[in-house]
Design a protein around this motif. Structure first.
Motif, PDB file in Angstrom:
ATOM      1  N   LEU A  99       0.817  -1.214   0.000  1.00 27.93           N
ATOM      2  CA  LEU A  99       0.000   0.000   0.000  1.00 27.93           C
ATOM      3  C   LEU A  99       0.852   1.267   0.000  1.00 27.93           C
ATOM      4  O   LEU A  99       0.321   2.371   0.059  1.00 27.93           O
ATOM      5  N   GLY A 100       2.153   1.114  -0.075  1.00 29.82           N
ATOM      6  CA  GLY A 100       3.086   2.231   0.044  1.00 29.82           C
ATOM      7  C   GLY A 100       2.776   3.425  -0.843  1.00 29.82           C
ATOM      8  O   GLY A 100       2.837   4.561  -0.401  1.00 29.82           O
ATOM      9  N   GLY A 101       2.436   3.206  -2.079  1.00 34.02           N
ATOM     10  CA  GLY A 101       2.164   4.308  -2.999  1.00 34.02           C
ATOM     11  C   GLY A 101       0.705   4.437  -3.395  1.00 34.02           C
ATOM     12  O   GLY A 101       0.372   5.200  -4.300  1.00 34.02           O
ATOM     13  N   GLU A 102      -0.164   3.692  -2.736  1.00 36.61           N
ATOM     14  CA  GLU A 102      -1.593   3.714  -3.066  1.00 36.61           C
ATOM     15  C   GLU A 102      -2.254   4.998  -2.562  1.00 36.61           C
ATOM     16  O   GLU A 102      -2.205   5.301  -1.373  1.00 36.61           O
ATOM     17  N   TYR A 103      -2.872   5.736  -3.475  1.00 36.62           N
ATOM     18  CA  TYR A 103      -3.532   6.991  -3.115  1.00 36.62           C
ATOM     19  C   TYR A 103      -4.551   6.780  -1.992  1.00 36.62           C
ATOM     20  O   TYR A 103      -4.663   7.614  -1.097  1.00 36.62           O
ATOM     21  N   LYS A 104      -5.241   5.655  -2.016  1.00 36.18           N
ATOM     22  CA  LYS A 104      -6.278   5.392  -1.014  1.00 36.18           C
ATOM     23  C   LYS A 104      -5.697   5.193   0.385  1.00 36.18           C
ATOM     24  O   LYS A 104      -6.432   5.174   1.356  1.00 36.18           O
ATOM     25  N   ASN A 105      -4.377   5.064   0.498  1.00 37.97           N
ATOM     26  CA  ASN A 105      -3.729   4.898   1.802  1.00 37.97           C
ATOM     27  C   ASN A 105      -2.951   6.151   2.221  1.00 37.97           C
ATOM     28  O   ASN A 105      -2.318   6.168   3.257  1.00 37.97           O
ATOM     29  N   LEU A 106      -3.010   7.194   1.419  1.00 35.24           N
ATOM     30  CA  LEU A 106      -2.230   8.394   1.689  1.00 35.24           C
ATOM     31  C   LEU A 106      -3.119   9.571   2.081  1.00 35.24           C
ATOM     32  O   LEU A 106      -4.153   9.803   1.457  1.00 35.24           O
ATOM     33  N   LEU A 107      -2.695  10.277   3.108  1.00 31.55           N
ATOM     34  CA  LEU A 107      -3.363  11.500   3.540  1.00 31.55           C
ATOM     35  C   LEU A 107      -2.291  12.499   3.941  1.00 31.55           C
ATOM     36  O   LEU A 107      -1.126  12.127   4.135  1.00 31.55           O
ATOM     37  N   LEU A 108      -2.693  13.740   4.106  1.00 34.03           N
ATOM     38  CA  LEU A 108      -1.758  14.759   4.560  1.00 34.03           C
ATOM     39  C   LEU A 108      -1.964  15.017   6.043  1.00 34.03           C
ATOM     40  O   LEU A 108      -3.095  15.196   6.499  1.00 34.03           O
ATOM     41  N   SER A 109      -0.870  15.024   6.758  1.00 36.07           N
ATOM     42  CA  SER A 109      -0.876  15.259   8.198  1.00 36.07           C
ATOM     43  C   SER A 109      -0.022  16.486   8.484  1.00 36.07           C
ATOM     44  O   SER A 109       0.917  16.797   7.747  1.00 36.07           O
ATOM     45  N   CYS A 110      -0.337  17.175   9.571  1.00 35.87           N
ATOM     46  CA  CYS A 110       0.398  18.390   9.916  1.00 35.87           C
ATOM     47  C   CYS A 110       1.796  18.069  10.441  1.00 35.87           C
ATOM     48  O   CYS A 110       2.066  16.969  10.906  1.00 35.87           O
ATOM     49  N   ARG A 111       2.650  19.041  10.313  1.00 38.24           N
ATOM     50  CA  ARG A 111       3.975  19.028  10.938  1.00 38.24           C
ATOM     51  C   ARG A 111       3.923  20.061  12.052  1.00 38.24           C
ATOM     52  O   ARG A 111       3.107  20.971  12.017  1.00 38.24           O
ATOM     53  N   PRO A 112       4.805  19.957  13.027  1.00 31.98           N
ATOM     54  CA  PRO A 112       4.742  20.931  14.126  1.00 31.98           C
ATOM     55  C   PRO A 112       5.028  22.357  13.651  1.00 31.98           C
ATOM     56  O   PRO A 112       5.905  22.579  12.824  1.00 31.98           O
ATOM     57  N   SER A 113       4.258  23.289  14.183  1.00 30.95           N
ATOM     58  CA  SER A 113       4.469  24.698  13.877  1.00 30.95           C
ATOM     59  C   SER A 113       5.674  25.200  14.659  1.00 30.95           C
ATOM     60  O   SER A 113       6.149  24.537  15.590  1.00 30.95           O
ATOM     61  N   GLN A 114       6.152  26.383  14.323  1.00 33.18           N
ATOM     62  CA  GLN A 114       7.273  26.972  15.068  1.00 33.18           C
ATOM     63  C   GLN A 114       6.902  27.157  16.527  1.00 33.18           C
ATOM     64  O   GLN A 114       7.730  26.977  17.413  1.00 33.18           O
ATOM     65  N   GLU A 115       5.639  27.518  16.785  1.00 34.46           N
ATOM     66  CA  GLU A 115       5.177  27.684  18.162  1.00 34.46           C
ATOM     67  C   GLU A 115       5.321  26.375  18.930  1.00 34.46           C
ATOM     68  O   GLU A 115       5.804  26.354  20.061  1.00 34.46           O
ATOM     69  N   GLU A 116       4.919  25.269  18.311  1.00 38.45           N
ATOM     70  CA  GLU A 116       5.040  23.968  18.975  1.00 38.45           C
ATOM     71  C   GLU A 116       6.494  23.612  19.245  1.00 38.45           C
ATOM     72  O   GLU A 116       6.832  23.129  20.329  1.00 38.45           O
ATOM     73  N   VAL A 117       7.349  23.823  18.279  1.00 27.46           N
ATOM     74  CA  VAL A 117       8.769  23.506  18.435  1.00 27.46           C
ATOM     75  C   VAL A 117       9.352  24.327  19.583  1.00 27.46           C
ATOM     76  O   VAL A 117      10.089  23.816  20.428  1.00 27.46           O
ATOM     77  N   ARG A 118       8.995  25.608  19.629  1.00 26.00           N
ATOM     78  CA  ARG A 118       9.465  26.483  20.712  1.00 26.00           C
ATOM     79  C   ARG A 118       8.954  26.008  22.067  1.00 26.00           C
ATOM     80  O   ARG A 118       9.710  25.934  23.039  1.00 26.00           O
ATOM     81  N   LEU A 119       7.677  25.645  22.143  1.00 25.38           N
ATOM     82  CA  LEU A 119       7.105  25.170  23.401  1.00 25.38           C
ATOM     83  C   LEU A 119       7.791  23.887  23.873  1.00 25.38           C
ATOM     84  O   LEU A 119       8.063  23.715  25.058  1.00 25.38           O
ATOM     85  N   ARG A 120       8.063  22.991  22.959  1.00 31.68           N
ATOM     86  CA  ARG A 120       8.705  21.722  23.302  1.00 31.68           C
ATOM     87  C   ARG A 120      10.097  21.919  23.884  1.00 31.68           C
ATOM     88  O   ARG A 120      10.514  21.180  24.769  1.00 31.68           O
ATOM     89  N   SER A 121      10.811  22.899  23.381  1.00 24.95           N
ATOM     90  CA  SER A 121      12.192  23.089  23.831  1.00 24.95           C
ATOM     91  C   SER A 121      12.264  23.456  25.309  1.00 24.95           C
ATOM     92  O   SER A 121      13.305  23.310  25.930  1.00 24.95           O
ATOM     93  N   ALA A 122      11.150  23.920  25.877  1.00 20.73           N
ATOM     94  CA  ALA A 122      11.123  24.270  27.297  1.00 20.73           C
ATOM     95  C   ALA A 122      10.981  23.038  28.199  1.00 20.73           C
ATOM     96  O   ALA A 122      11.140  23.136  29.405  1.00 20.73           O
ATOM     97  N   PHE A 123      10.698  21.877  27.607  1.00 21.79           N
ATOM     98  CA  PHE A 123      10.483  20.656  28.385  1.00 21.79           C
ATOM     99  C   PHE A 123      11.714  19.761  28.314  1.00 21.79           C
ATOM    100  O   PHE A 123      12.416  19.750  27.307  1.00 21.79           O
TER     101      PHE A 123
END
Length: 181
Positions: free
Chosen positions: A42-66
């Protein structure tokens, strides 16, 4: 292919519903709903592919505090899912019915599988809870009528002139449905 997927999804993440647009980060990642390691056919099957978010700069900044060991709990969507399988994928008919959202941005599953998916995808993280709460609050006023709520629901689930959906549209719709029932 990515442009078609983006249009099909209305420009929002397949899991959390955040906009797939960040000014300085890559906008999204192509997600294999069924992990390609376990389902290579199913690696290249369109029916198995969706777009998911990547972390925003705000998230990356927040994570660095932990501390590093606590940062895993701050990840969500594909980043948290890694190569794990989920029961209620966005490709599952009526998958949105497996989750209930609170006006405070919280999320719970209707069964154990849904709750496991929430954990696997990190959908209960504080960052998403806060973002959902802010998005929900925009659509609710004190003493809003049922008729106005129905109009809000229609508006939030409608695509704009660029074919994009409202950020967290299915979350807001879910909360409105609860108020109306």
């Amino acid at each position: 292919l990515n442009k078609q997927m983006y249009r099909d999804q209305g420009g929002i993440c397949c899991y959390c519903g955040m906009k797939l647009e960040y000014p300085y980060n890559p906008q999204f990642i192509v997600e294999h709903v069924k992990p390609k390691q376990k389902y290579p056919e199913l690696g290249g099957e369109y029916k198995n592919l969706l777009l998911s978010c990547r972390p925003s700069q705000e998230e990356v900044r927040l994570r660095s505090a932990f501390p590093k060991k606590e940062r895993k709990e701050l990840k969500h969507c594909d980043e948290a899912k890694e190569s794990k399988e989920i029961t209620y994928s966005p490709l599952t008919p009526n998958c949105e019915k497996a989750f209930i959202y609170g006006i405070d941005g919280s999320i719970i599953g209707v069964d154990d599988d849904a709750n496991k998916d929430i954990e696997t995808l990190g959908l209960g993280c504080d960052y998403l809870k806060r973002r959902r709460s802010e998005a929900i609050g925009v659509w609710f006023e004190d003493d809003i009528s049922s008729e106005d709520l129905l109009k809000c629901k229609d508006a939030v689930m409608s695509r704009d002139k660029d074919n994009r959906l409202t950020e967290f549209c299915f979350v807001i719709s879910n909360v409105i449905e609860q108020f109306l029932s």
